[in-house]
Design a protein around this motif. Structure first.
Motif, PDB file in Angstrom:
ATOM      1  N   ARG A  97       0.822  -1.205   0.000  1.00 20.04           N
ATOM      2  CA  ARG A  97       0.000   0.000   0.000  1.00 20.04           C
ATOM      3  C   ARG A  97       0.862   1.264   0.000  1.00 20.04           C
ATOM      4  N   GLU A  98       1.998   1.201   0.676  1.00 21.56           N
ATOM      5  CA  GLU A  98       2.867   2.372   0.767  1.00 21.56           C
ATOM      6  C   GLU A  98       3.877   2.479  -0.371  1.00 21.56           C
ATOM      7  N   VAL A  99       4.393   1.344  -0.833  1.00 27.93           N
ATOM      8  CA  VAL A  99       5.475   1.413  -1.826  1.00 27.93           C
ATOM      9  C   VAL A  99       4.986   1.404  -3.273  1.00 27.93           C
ATOM     10  N   LEU A 100       3.778   0.859  -3.520  1.00 28.63           N
ATOM     11  CA  LEU A 100       3.290   0.769  -4.896  1.00 28.63           C
ATOM     12  C   LEU A 100       3.147   2.125  -5.593  1.00 28.63           C
ATOM     13  N   PRO A 101       2.622   3.151  -4.913  1.00 28.15           N
ATOM     14  CA  PRO A 101       2.512   4.447  -5.596  1.00 28.15           C
ATOM     15  C   PRO A 101       3.853   4.949  -6.129  1.00 28.15           C
ATOM     16  N   ALA A 102       4.922   4.744  -5.370  1.00 26.48           N
ATOM     17  CA  ALA A 102       6.249   5.163  -5.832  1.00 26.48           C
ATOM     18  C   ALA A 102       6.690   4.336  -7.034  1.00 26.48           C
ATOM     19  N   ILE A 103       6.355   3.047  -7.007  1.00 27.66           N
ATOM     20  CA  ILE A 103       6.722   2.164  -8.116  1.00 27.66           C
ATOM     21  C   ILE A 103       5.953   2.525  -9.384  1.00 27.66           C
ATOM     22  N   LEU A 104       4.646   2.769  -9.224  1.00 25.35           N
ATOM     23  CA  LEU A 104       3.784   3.006 -10.380  1.00 25.35           C
ATOM     24  C   LEU A 104       3.858   4.431 -10.907  1.00 25.35           C
ATOM     25  N   SER A 105       4.528   5.315 -10.172  1.00 21.38           N
ATOM     26  CA  SER A 105       4.614   6.707 -10.607  1.00 21.38           C
ATOM     27  C   SER A 105       5.387   6.857 -11.906  1.00 21.38           C
ATOM     28  N   GLY A 106       6.225   5.854 -12.202  1.00 24.29           N
ATOM     29  CA  GLY A 106       6.993   5.918 -13.446  1.00 24.29           C
ATOM     30  C   GLY A 106       8.107   6.941 -13.404  1.00 24.29           C
ATOM     31  N   GLY A 107       8.436   7.414 -12.233  1.00 23.08           N
ATOM     32  CA  GLY A 107       9.492   8.408 -12.094  1.00 23.08           C
ATOM     33  C   GLY A 107      10.876   7.805 -12.276  1.00 23.08           C
ATOM     34  N   SER A 108      11.873   8.645 -12.115  1.00 28.60           N
ATOM     35  CA  SER A 108      13.253   8.200 -12.328  1.00 28.60           C
ATOM     36  C   SER A 108      13.947   7.892 -11.005  1.00 28.60           C
ATOM     37  N   ASN A 109      13.172   7.731  -9.902  1.00 25.68           N
ATOM     38  CA  ASN A 109      13.817   7.421  -8.631  1.00 25.68           C
ATOM     39  C   ASN A 109      14.418   6.021  -8.679  1.00 25.68           C
ATOM     40  N   THR A 110      15.454   5.821  -7.894  1.00 24.49           N
ATOM     41  CA  THR A 110      16.199   4.566  -7.901  1.00 24.49           C
ATOM     42  C   THR A 110      15.318   3.374  -7.557  1.00 24.49           C
ATOM     43  N   SER A 127      12.069   2.925  -8.042  1.00 21.14           N
ATOM     44  CA  SER A 127      11.213   2.578  -9.171  1.00 21.14           C
ATOM     45  C   SER A 127      12.013   1.906 -10.283  1.00 21.14           C
ATOM     46  N   GLU A 128      13.215   2.417 -10.553  1.00 14.82           N
ATOM     47  CA  GLU A 128      14.046   1.859 -11.619  1.00 14.82           C
ATOM     48  C   GLU A 128      14.499   0.443 -11.286  1.00 14.82           C
ATOM     49  N   ARG A 129      14.919   0.229 -10.033  1.00 12.89           N
ATOM     50  CA  ARG A 129      15.365  -1.105  -9.619  1.00 12.89           C
ATOM     51  C   ARG A 129      14.209  -2.101  -9.668  1.00 12.89           C
ATOM     52  N   ARG A 144      11.602  -1.949 -11.644  1.00  9.36           N
ATOM     53  CA  ARG A 144      11.306  -2.232 -13.057  1.00  9.36           C
ATOM     54  C   ARG A 144      12.294  -3.249 -13.627  1.00  9.36           C
ATOM     55  N   GLU A 145      13.546  -3.155 -13.223  1.00  9.76           N
ATOM     56  CA  GLU A 145      14.543  -4.128 -13.682  1.00  9.76           C
ATOM     57  C   GLU A 145      14.181  -5.532 -13.208  1.00  9.76           C
ATOM     58  N   MET A 146      13.786  -5.639 -11.945  1.00  9.61           N
ATOM     59  CA  MET A 146      13.382  -6.934 -11.404  1.00  9.61           C
ATOM     60  C   MET A 146      12.116  -7.447 -12.074  1.00  9.61           C
ATOM     61  N   ASN A 147      11.213  -6.539 -12.421  1.00 10.85           N
ATOM     62  CA  ASN A 147       9.938  -6.929 -13.006  1.00 10.85           C
ATOM     63  C   ASN A 147      10.088  -7.470 -14.429  1.00 10.85           C
ATOM     64  N   GLU A 148      11.226  -7.193 -15.061  1.00 10.14           N
ATOM     65  CA  GLU A 148      11.467  -7.732 -16.401  1.00 10.14           C
ATOM     66  C   GLU A 148      11.435  -9.255 -16.389  1.00 10.14           C
ATOM     67  N   ARG A 149      11.883  -9.835 -15.296  1.00  7.95           N
ATOM     68  CA  ARG A 149      11.877 -11.291 -15.151  1.00  7.95           C
ATOM     69  C   ARG A 149      10.445 -11.821 -15.190  1.00  7.95           C
ATOM     70  N   LEU A 150       9.556 -11.127 -14.498  1.00  8.59           N
ATOM     71  CA  LEU A 150       8.145 -11.524 -14.471  1.00  8.59           C
ATOM     72  C   LEU A 150       7.506 -11.347 -15.846  1.00  8.59           C
ATOM     73  N   LEU A 151       7.837 -10.256 -16.518  1.00  7.01           N
ATOM     74  CA  LEU A 151       7.314 -10.017 -17.865  1.00  7.01           C
ATOM     75  C   LEU A 151       7.714 -11.143 -18.811  1.00  7.01           C
ATOM     76  N   ALA A 152       8.940 -11.606 -18.673  1.00  8.16           N
ATOM     77  CA  ALA A 152       9.418 -12.703 -19.523  1.00  8.16           C
ATOM     78  C   ALA A 152       8.618 -13.972 -19.254  1.00  8.16           C
ATOM     79  N   GLU A 153       8.285 -14.226 -17.977  1.00 14.35           N
ATOM     80  CA  GLU A 153       7.475 -15.395 -17.616  1.00 14.35           C
ATOM     81  C   GLU A 153       6.091 -15.314 -18.260  1.00 14.35           C
ATOM     82  N   ILE A 154       5.473 -14.133 -18.181  1.00 17.97           N
ATOM     83  CA  ILE A 154       4.133 -13.954 -18.747  1.00 17.97           C
ATOM     84  C   ILE A 154       4.165 -14.110 -20.258  1.00 17.97           C
ATOM     85  N   SER A 155       5.172 -13.521 -20.896  1.00 13.05           N
ATOM     86  CA  SER A 155       5.295 -13.627 -22.354  1.00 13.05           C
ATOM     87  C   SER A 155       5.432 -15.078 -22.789  1.00 13.05           C
TER      88      SER A 155
END
Length: 203
Positions: free
Chosen positions: A109-122, A124-126, A128-139
């Motif tokens: 509840r607290e961290v998702l808004p920062a993640i989903l903001s799409g900003g350039s904060n570290t 959110s960027e980190r 997104r890098e980890m989430n690439e693994r999940l995207l590959a699984e879904i694909s």
């Protein structure tokens, strides 16, 4: 001796992350300090910083601990569904269950808004890098459904995986924002929305 030392380091790191997550869940991520984490873990503040540069790194460590193969094995069951809509709803539920296994709802509840903001904060960027693994699984899973003739042959699999992953994050935010998570209402909403996406809006 070096093996024992490494084991002790890992145990200390685990103690710090577990103490942090317990505090995040009980009093809130924003209200928890490094000093409190150190005290709860029974270590000094410099020791916490030796393993983690910030509270965000502790959260990322917890997210990184979940074995991606467990999600992959569970998602394989999607191939058993005769109705593609049932398969998509199953996938979304697996993604939600996976996320809630990684972190309690109160922390999401607290961290998702920062993640989903799409900003350039570290943070959110980190993430997104980890989430690439999940995207590959879904694909990969969507390609298997496609090969089985359950999805269009000309489907843009990467785009579909991106949309499903994005939608799941949005649903996770909505779900964890509730005082008491209503999983039945969540599944009902997901099924209606997934049906609309799957079948389209054209006459």
């Amino acid at each position: 001796m070096s093996g024992l030392r490494e084991q002790q380091k890992e145990m200390r790191k685990q103690a710090i992350s577990q103490a942090a997550v317990a505090l995040f869940a009980s009093q809130g991520y924003q209200d928890t300090t490094i000093e409190q984490i150190a005290r709860e873990a029974g270590v000094s503040v410099p020791t916490v910083f030796k393993y983690f540069g910030s509270k965000q790194e502790i959260v990322l460590e917890m997210l990184n601990q979940e074995d991606p193969s467990s999600l992959s094995e569970t998602c394989e069951r999607m191939l058993d569904f005769a109705d593609p809509l049932d398969a998509l709803c199953h996938l979304e539920q697996m993604l939600i269950d996976h996320a809630l296994k990684e972190l309690p709802a109160s922390i999401w509840r607290e961290v998702l808004p920062a993640i989903l903001s799409g900003g350039s904060n570290t943070f959110s960027e980190r993430y997104r890098e980890m989430n690439e693994r999940l995207l590959a699984e879904i694909s990969g899973l969507l390609r298997k459904l496609q090969a089985a003739g359950k999805l269009r042959a000309d489907l843009d699999v990467e785009l579909a995986a991106y949309l499903l992953n994005d939608y799941s994050h949005l649903q996770l935010l909505r779900l964890t924002s509730q005082e008491t998570m209503d999983m039945e209402a969540h599944r009902y909403h997901v099924r209606r929305t997934s049906g609309l996406v799957l079948r389209g809006m054209l006459a």
